[in-house]
Design a protein around this motif. Structure first.
Motif, PDB file in Angstrom:
ATOM      1  N   HIS A   1      -4.077   2.204   6.119  1.00 43.64           N
ATOM      2  CA  HIS A   1      -2.656   2.375   6.434  1.00 43.64           C
ATOM      3  C   HIS A   1      -2.281   3.854   6.491  1.00 43.64           C
ATOM      4  O   HIS A   1      -1.596   4.355   5.610  1.00 43.64           O
TER       5      HIS A   1
ATOM      6  N   TYR B   1      -8.379   4.889  -1.037  1.00 38.95           N
ATOM      7  CA  TYR B   1      -7.464   6.020  -1.137  1.00 38.95           C
ATOM      8  C   TYR B   1      -8.260   7.311  -1.180  1.00 38.95           C
ATOM      9  O   TYR B   1      -9.273   7.420  -1.860  1.00 38.95           O
TER      10      TYR B   1
ATOM     11  N   CYS C   1      -5.746  -0.302  -2.782  1.00 36.28           N
ATOM     12  CA  CYS C   1      -5.008  -0.810  -1.625  1.00 36.28           C
ATOM     13  C   CYS C   1      -5.108  -2.327  -1.629  1.00 36.28           C
ATOM     14  O   CYS C   1      -6.164  -2.899  -1.907  1.00 36.28           O
ATOM     15  N   SER C   2      -4.004  -2.991  -1.325  1.00 35.18           N
ATOM     16  CA  SER C   2      -3.983  -4.449  -1.363  1.00 35.18           C
ATOM     17  C   SER C   2      -4.787  -5.088  -0.234  1.00 35.18           C
ATOM     18  O   SER C   2      -5.079  -6.268  -0.280  1.00 35.18           O
TER      19      SER C   2
ATOM     20  N   CYS D   1       0.837  -1.202   0.000  1.00 34.41           N
ATOM     21  CA  CYS D   1       0.000   0.000   0.000  1.00 34.41           C
ATOM     22  C   CYS D   1       0.871   1.250   0.000  1.00 34.41           C
ATOM     23  O   CYS D   1       0.613   2.196  -0.743  1.00 34.41           O
TER      24      CYS D   1
ATOM     25  N   CYS E   1      -4.445   6.485   2.749  1.00 36.86           N
ATOM     26  CA  CYS E   1      -5.177   5.225   2.735  1.00 36.86           C
ATOM     27  C   CYS E   1      -5.973   5.104   4.027  1.00 36.86           C
ATOM     28  O   CYS E   1      -5.482   5.465   5.101  1.00 36.86           O
TER      29      CYS E   1
ATOM     30  N   ASN F   1       2.263   1.865  -3.368  1.00 34.53           N
ATOM     31  CA  ASN F   1       1.277   2.494  -4.250  1.00 34.53           C
ATOM     32  C   ASN F   1       1.215   3.998  -3.988  1.00 34.53           C
ATOM     33  O   ASN F   1       1.139   4.798  -4.925  1.00 34.53           O
TER      34      ASN F   1
END
Length: 114
Positions: free
Chosen positions: A112, A94, A88-89, A44, A109, A47
């Motif tokens: 996170h 986002y 996001c994994s 994340c 995020c 990214n």
């Protein structure tokens, strides 16, 4: 008198070996799972850094200044990234700032926070 003994292992020795090997395998699986789970926030953050890099490129290409309006889809498309796949994994969402910030990050995020 000579005893006639064949070489080999007993059932007890075989059982101990199987228990030791299964313990090692269990430890390996636990370690692999912990490693995989620790990689999710890292993906994340990667990214987020990718978006920041693309935002800097987009700013210099379009000659934008801090405070100008920001359209995140345009930034991603300019960088060759499909906005639909930029997620996001771990399933977080986002949030993008509406304007280009002078410093700091333009993306956050929900799962996170930095």
């Amino acid at each position: 008198m000579k005893k006639n003994r064949t070489s080999g292992i007993t059932i007890l020795e075989l059982a101990v070996m199987i228990m030791v090997l299964s313990s090692f395998i269990a430890i390996l699986f636990v370690g692999a799972r912990a490693f995989r789970e620790s990689q999710i926030p890292i993906e994340c953050r990667a990214n987020q850094k990718l978006f920041e890099t693309e935002l800097r490129k987009y700013r210099s290409c379009k000659d934008l200044k801090p405070g100008d309006l920001l359209n995140p889809d345009n930034v991603l498309i300019h960088g060759g990234i499909n906005p639909e796949e930029f997620k996001c994994s771990e399933g977080g969402t986002y949030t993008f700032l509406p304007q280009i910030p002078p410093t700091g990050t333009a993306i956050k995020c929900s799962k996170h926070p930095q």
